[in-house]
Write a protein that holds these residues in place. Structure first.
Motif, PDB file in Angstrom:
ATOM      1  N   MET A   1       0.837  -1.199   0.000  1.00 46.21           N
ATOM      2  CA  MET A   1       0.000   0.000   0.000  1.00 46.21           C
ATOM      3  C   MET A   1       0.874   1.252   0.000  1.00 46.21           C
ATOM      4  O   MET A   1       2.015   1.219   0.452  1.00 46.21           O
ATOM      5  CB  MET A   1      -0.903   0.016   1.235  1.00 46.21           C
ATOM      6  N   LYS A   2       0.277   2.318  -0.480  1.00 43.82           N
ATOM      7  CA  LYS A   2       0.898   3.631  -0.407  1.00 43.82           C
ATOM      8  C   LYS A   2      -0.056   4.537   0.366  1.00 43.82           C
ATOM      9  O   LYS A   2      -1.173   4.809  -0.083  1.00 43.82           O
ATOM     10  CB  LYS A   2       1.157   4.188  -1.806  1.00 43.82           C
ATOM     11  N   LEU A   3       0.402   4.995   1.525  1.00 40.30           N
ATOM     12  CA  LEU A   3      -0.424   5.798   2.403  1.00 40.30           C
ATOM     13  C   LEU A   3      -0.132   7.274   2.209  1.00 40.30           C
ATOM     14  O   LEU A   3       1.028   7.685   2.100  1.00 40.30           O
ATOM     15  CB  LEU A   3      -0.173   5.433   3.871  1.00 40.30           C
ATOM     16  N   ILE A   4      -1.173   8.077   2.194  1.00 41.18           N
ATOM     17  CA  ILE A   4      -1.033   9.529   2.106  1.00 41.18           C
ATOM     18  C   ILE A   4      -1.897  10.176   3.181  1.00 41.18           C
ATOM     19  O   ILE A   4      -2.800   9.547   3.738  1.00 41.18           O
ATOM     20  CB  ILE A   4      -1.449  10.087   0.726  1.00 41.18           C
ATOM     21  N   ARG A   5      -1.596  11.420   3.464  1.00 41.18           N
ATOM     22  CA  ARG A   5      -2.482  12.277   4.258  1.00 41.18           C
ATOM     23  C   ARG A   5      -2.665  13.555   3.459  1.00 41.18           C
ATOM     24  O   ARG A   5      -1.703  14.102   2.926  1.00 41.18           O
ATOM     25  CB  ARG A   5      -1.909  12.540   5.647  1.00 41.18           C
ATOM     26  N   PHE A   6      -3.881  14.013   3.361  1.00 38.82           N
ATOM     27  CA  PHE A   6      -4.186  15.112   2.449  1.00 38.82           C
ATOM     28  C   PHE A   6      -5.067  16.146   3.124  1.00 38.82           C
ATOM     29  O   PHE A   6      -5.781  15.849   4.086  1.00 38.82           O
ATOM     30  CB  PHE A   6      -4.881  14.578   1.191  1.00 38.82           C
ATOM     31  N   GLY A   7      -5.023  17.368   2.588  1.00 41.93           N
ATOM     32  CA  GLY A   7      -5.868  18.439   3.104  1.00 41.93           C
ATOM     33  C   GLY A   7      -5.050  19.583   3.681  1.00 41.93           C
ATOM     34  O   GLY A   7      -3.820  19.595   3.633  1.00 41.93           O
ATOM     35  N   ALA A   8      -5.745  20.548   4.234  1.00 42.38           N
ATOM     36  CA  ALA A   8      -5.099  21.736   4.775  1.00 42.38           C
ATOM     37  C   ALA A   8      -4.218  21.386   5.969  1.00 42.38           C
ATOM     38  O   ALA A   8      -4.428  20.371   6.643  1.00 42.38           O
ATOM     39  CB  ALA A   8      -6.165  22.755   5.189  1.00 42.38           C
ATOM     40  N   VAL A   9      -3.245  22.237   6.235  1.00 37.54           N
ATOM     41  CA  VAL A   9      -2.327  22.024   7.352  1.00 37.54           C
ATOM     42  C   VAL A   9      -3.106  21.908   8.660  1.00 37.54           C
ATOM     43  O   VAL A   9      -3.950  22.754   8.977  1.00 37.54           O
ATOM     44  CB  VAL A   9      -1.318  23.184   7.453  1.00 37.54           C
ATOM     45  N   GLY A  10      -2.850  20.834   9.392  1.00 36.15           N
ATOM     46  CA  GLY A  10      -3.525  20.614  10.659  1.00 36.15           C
ATOM     47  C   GLY A  10      -4.879  19.951  10.542  1.00 36.15           C
ATOM     48  O   GLY A  10      -5.489  19.587  11.556  1.00 36.15           O
ATOM     49  N   LYS A  11      -5.358  19.762   9.307  1.00 33.89           N
ATOM     50  CA  LYS A  11      -6.666  19.146   9.088  1.00 33.89           C
ATOM     51  C   LYS A  11      -6.579  17.973   8.105  1.00 33.89           C
ATOM     52  O   LYS A  11      -7.560  17.612   7.459  1.00 33.89           O
ATOM     53  CB  LYS A  11      -7.664  20.183   8.579  1.00 33.89           C
ATOM     54  N   GLU A  12      -5.414  17.364   8.032  1.00 32.90           N
ATOM     55  CA  GLU A  12      -5.203  16.284   7.076  1.00 32.90           C
ATOM     56  C   GLU A  12      -6.064  15.059   7.387  1.00 32.90           C
ATOM     57  O   GLU A  12      -6.332  14.748   8.549  1.00 32.90           O
ATOM     58  CB  GLU A  12      -3.727  15.869   7.066  1.00 32.90           C
ATOM     59  N   LYS A  13      -6.458  14.376   6.323  1.00 28.30           N
ATOM     60  CA  LYS A  13      -7.198  13.128   6.425  1.00 28.30           C
ATOM     61  C   LYS A  13      -6.352  11.995   5.834  1.00 28.30           C
ATOM     62  O   LYS A  13      -5.498  12.236   4.981  1.00 28.30           O
ATOM     63  CB  LYS A  13      -8.527  13.216   5.661  1.00 28.30           C
ATOM     64  N   PRO A  14      -6.599  10.755   6.253  1.00 29.14           N
ATOM     65  CA  PRO A  14      -5.842   9.632   5.698  1.00 29.14           C
ATOM     66  C   PRO A  14      -6.365   9.206   4.333  1.00 29.14           C
ATOM     67  O   PRO A  14      -7.574   9.274   4.063  1.00 29.14           O
ATOM     68  CB  PRO A  14      -6.064   8.529   6.737  1.00 29.14           C
ATOM     69  N   GLY A  15      -5.449   8.755   3.497  1.00 32.03           N
ATOM     70  CA  GLY A  15      -5.833   8.275   2.176  1.00 32.03           C
ATOM     71  C   GLY A  15      -4.853   7.236   1.677  1.00 32.03           C
ATOM     72  O   GLY A  15      -3.860   6.923   2.344  1.00 32.03           O
ATOM     73  N   VAL A  16      -5.140   6.691   0.513  1.00 32.82           N
ATOM     74  CA  VAL A  16      -4.253   5.722  -0.123  1.00 32.82           C
ATOM     75  C   VAL A  16      -4.144   6.055  -1.603  1.00 32.82           C
ATOM     76  O   VAL A  16      -5.019   6.719  -2.175  1.00 32.82           O
ATOM     77  CB  VAL A  16      -4.764   4.274   0.031  1.00 32.82           C
TER      78      VAL A  16
END
Length: 284
Positions: A1-16
């Motif tokens: 898997m490749k894990l990412i975190r996305f979104g505005a600084v301090g409000k990131e959500k988990p993703g792949v």
């Protein structure tokens, strides 16, 4: 898997990342943090994804944060490439040199690099980082990879005057804000064919300064896990950065080159993607 975190600084959500697309997995896990790794989150997420759930797609224009939420610590290994030791005039270590970066230095892979206030010698360092997957204390080297969640690209920015010329420990030149851009993603071990043979590179304003391979590491990852765990407990989500190859600004002869506002730093590793930071001067 490749894990990412996305979104505005301090409000990131988990993703792949699946294929070439990014997906939001916040309906499955809350974040990629210490609790996630400690509770066997990687395996649970993998099983959940095998059921092909309907996941929201994340646009390519959405900011990426660090793929790991703020860890308990960021540990770095100094002078871990033979040729980097030579360019800096340092002896090859007989045991790993250890220093820490502050957790507040962690940022997204493409966030701006903020040159610290009063800095004149901010430098670059492309590095392979790995993330601890479960609590590790007094680990045997033969079992060390069982404790690794995955690998990521990291730029170990360093302010050389703070680090070398101001006395004390290296940490003061390593822990400034934005000095640890991580990612774009965390790749689980099965994504990387041979972690001891990964080409890596870094350019400044399009000119290549670093061009090497993890083949040249003095101390490999299993030994580092074993070694570090003799002195401290490694917690799930901890980030360990393994050192940089030659080509840093400090090592350029006869006159070192350091980062100035407006410079564009790009770096990458085969299988671990690339990142890009634009240097900006500190301002309130």
């Amino acid at each position: 898997m490749k894990l990412i975190r996305f979104g505005a600084v301090g409000k990131e959500k988990p993703g792949v990342i699946i294929g070439e697309k990014r997906y939001d997995v916040s309906s499955i896990v809350s974040d990629f943090n210490e609790a996630f790794f400690d509770e066997n989150g990687l395996e649970k997420l993998k099983k959940a994804l095998e059921n092909n759930p309907a996941l929201p797609e994340v646009g390519a224009d959405v900011r990426l944060g660090s793929p790991v939420a703020r860890p308990s610590k960021i540990i770095c290994i100094g002078l871990n490439y033979v040729d980097h030791c030579k360019e800096t005039g340092a002896p090859i270590p007989t045991e790993p040199i250890i220093f820490f970066k502050s957790t507040t230095s962690l940022c997204g892979p493409n966030d701006d690099l903020i040159i610290p206030k009063n800095s004149e010698k901010t430098d670059w360092e492309v590095e392979l980082a790995f993330v601890i997957g479960k609590k590790a204390s007094y680990v045997e080297e033969a079992e060390a990879l069982d404790y690794v969640a995955g690998y990521a690209l990291l730029n170990d920015y360093s302010e050389r005057a703070f680090q070398i010329e101001m006395g004390g420990q290296w940490a003061k030149g390593k822990g400034c804000d934005t000095f640890a851009p991580l990612g774009p993603f965390l790749a689980t071990q099965d994504e990387i064919a041979d972690v001891n043979n990964i080409p890596m590179w870094l350019t400044v304003n399009g000119k290549k300064f670093q061009d090497s391979n993890t083949l040249n590491l003095v101390f490999k990852i299993p030994f580092l896990v074993h070694y570090l765990s003799q002195f401290m407990t490694l917690m799930p989500g901890d980030i360990i950065s393994t050192g940089t190859p030659p080509g840093v600004g400090l090592g350029i002869k006869p006159d070192p080159i350091y980062i100035k506002p407006g410079d564009v730093i790009e770096l990458g590793m085969e299988g671990l993607g690339s990142s890009r930071q634009v240097a900006k001067a500190y301002s309130k």
